[in-house]
Design an enzyme around this catalytic site. Structure first.
Site, PDB file in Angstrom:
ATOM      1  N   LYS A 141       0.865  -1.190   0.000  1.00 22.05           N
ATOM      2  CA  LYS A 141       0.000   0.000   0.000  1.00 22.05           C
ATOM      3  C   LYS A 141       0.897   1.233   0.000  1.00 22.05           C
ATOM      4  CE  LYS A 141      -4.319  -1.451   2.081  1.00 22.05           C
ATOM      5  NZ  LYS A 141      -5.220  -1.331   3.245  1.00 22.05           N
ATOM      6  N   GLU A 183      -0.235  -1.717  16.286  1.00 18.66           N
ATOM      7  CA  GLU A 183      -0.465  -2.604  15.135  1.00 18.66           C
ATOM      8  C   GLU A 183      -0.203  -4.073  15.520  1.00 18.66           C
ATOM      9  OE1 GLU A 183      -1.928  -1.404  12.582  1.00 18.66           O
ATOM     10  OE2 GLU A 183      -1.311   0.698  12.350  1.00 18.66           O
ATOM     11  N   GLU A 235      -7.069  -6.072  -1.339  1.00 22.15           N
ATOM     12  CA  GLU A 235      -8.113  -5.776  -0.347  1.00 22.15           C
ATOM     13  C   GLU A 235      -9.516  -5.893  -0.947  1.00 22.15           C
ATOM     14  OE1 GLU A 235      -7.094  -2.715   2.595  1.00 22.15           O
ATOM     15  OE2 GLU A 235      -9.200  -2.168   2.569  1.00 22.15           O
TER      16      GLU A 235
HETATM   17  N1  GLY Z   1      -2.169  -1.511   6.870  1.00 24.68           N
HETATM   18  C1  GLY Z   1      -3.256  -2.242   6.347  1.00 24.68           C
HETATM   19  C2  GLY Z   1      -2.934  -2.971   5.093  1.00 24.68           C
HETATM   20  O1  GLY Z   1      -1.797  -3.004   4.678  1.00 24.68           O
HETATM   21  O2  GLY Z   1      -3.821  -3.524   4.478  1.00 24.68           O
END
Ligand code: GLY
Length: 358
Positions: A141, A183, A235
């Site tokens: 990302k 995290e 995603e």
């Molecule tokens: N930080 C969330 C992801 O990489 O999907």
């Protein structure tokens, strides 16, 4: 070494004390390019750029360095434009890799520049914060913030390698270290109940920079992240689980104008999400308390929010998970397992944000 098996370009995450000094060697194993771009910031550069330069020179690379101002406030198109200027002035080519040396902000921007300059050049992550090591550097990302919300402009661009040297955490501020722990807590709540069992007790070892424990903790978390992003790189499904705590968290971060660190916002967001799950009858009170106690053990905020509740609730509509105008919340139904809900009553959302003021 953890393998990320994305699409047709798998890559390795090296987690090894002292690996910053071997970054050039790792990269030389992957490319014959004579030059390499390096994007870093003005806080990280004095601390770690000399070691990276030395390692690159030893492997025959000539670096082109772009140093940007540190901080989320600078994760903007203007900074990206400055990075393009530096890379293009040095006449980089499509085969020239760009290395991100820094935390999540540098990684996101270097990655976005690498994804777009010359329509895409290879990318390498050398994260220097715990947060970037366990999360942001893995999974491709990249992007920048927009005035409307965080990370709203970007691209998926997987790195060709990630080099994690836990020793660099010795120079990290305690606040940044705690931010990364948010995290780590997130990963266990969404995927690993057994590891969560011991996490609260072990957190003091991380806070006192116990090198052996940090290396273990990073490898564990990179393992979870690698598994999730390998299964769903873009995603389209379960990668969204990694956003547990982030729907609330990103809005808090934007409304606070980035006065809160990312991990602090995720911590508050996880508290809100757990309370929301409890209010919806999904999660028992004891589990909510355990998550909150673990967040507190990491010396992260669990309340005391002074921001405008209405602005935070309104800001969630800009979350990237919004589908057909409905905000999608990642909520635990037990520790180690989450589900996505898009049918949450607005009143319940407001109530749990309100609860963060206590
Ligand atoms: N930080 C969330 C992801 O990489 O999907």
């Amino acid at each position: 070494m953890v393998q990320v098996n994305v699409l047709d370009s798998p890559y390795a995450v090296t987690v090894e004390p002292g690996s910053l000094g071997r970054a050039g060697e790792v990269l030389r194993g992957l490319t014959k390019a004579p030059r390499v771009g390096v994007v870093t910031d003005d806080v990280v550069a004095p601390l770690h750029l000399p070691a990276l330069r030395k390692s690159l020179a030893a492997s025959g690379f000539e670096p082109v360095v772009a140093t940007v101002p540190a901080g989320e406030r600078h994760k903007t198109l203007q900074t990206i434009s400055d990075i393009y200027d530096a890379l293009l002035a040095a006449k980089i080519e499509r085969s020239t890799p760009v290395i991100a040396l820094g935390g999540g902000v540098v990684g996101d921007m270097a990655g976005f520049a690498a994804a777009t300059v010359l329509r895409g050049v290879p990318f390498v992550q050398v994260p220097t914060t715990l947060l970037a090591m366990v999360d942001a550097s893995v999974g491709g990302k990249t992007g920048i913030d927009h005035a409307v919300g965080k990370n709203l402009i970007g691209a998926f661009h997987q790195p060709m390698a990630v080099v994690v040297d836990p020793e660099v955490l010795r120079t990290l501020s305690p606040r940044e270290l705690r931010s990364g722990l948010a995290e780590c807590i997130k990963h266990d709540v969404i995927r690993d109940a057994a590891h969560f069992e011991t996490l609260q007790r072990s957190i003091p070892r991380a806070l006192r920079l116990d090198a052996e424990y940090l290396a273990e903790l990073i490898a564990h978390n990179v393992g979870i992240k690698a598994k999730v992003v390998s299964a769903d790189p873009f995603e389209r499904a379960d990668r969204a689980h990694l956003n547990f705590g982030h729907t609330f968290g990103h809005s808090i971060e934007t409304v606070s104008n980035y006065r809160y660190a990312h991990g602090e916002c995720v911590a508050l967001g996880m508290v809100a999400a757990c309370r929301l799950a409890h209010r919806l009858g999904m999660l028992d009170a004891a589990s909510v308390d355990r998550v909150i106690a673990t967040i507190a053990a990491a010396e992260l905020p669990t309340g005391g929010l002074t921001l405008d509740v209405g602005a935070i609730v309104d800001g969630m509509i800009f979350d990237k998970k919004v589908k057909a105008g409905r905000v999608r919340f990642v909520l635990p139904d037990r520790i180690g397992h989450v589900v996505i809900r898009d049918d949450v009553p607005a009143e319940a959302v407001r109530e749990v944000v309100e609860s963060l003021r206590a």
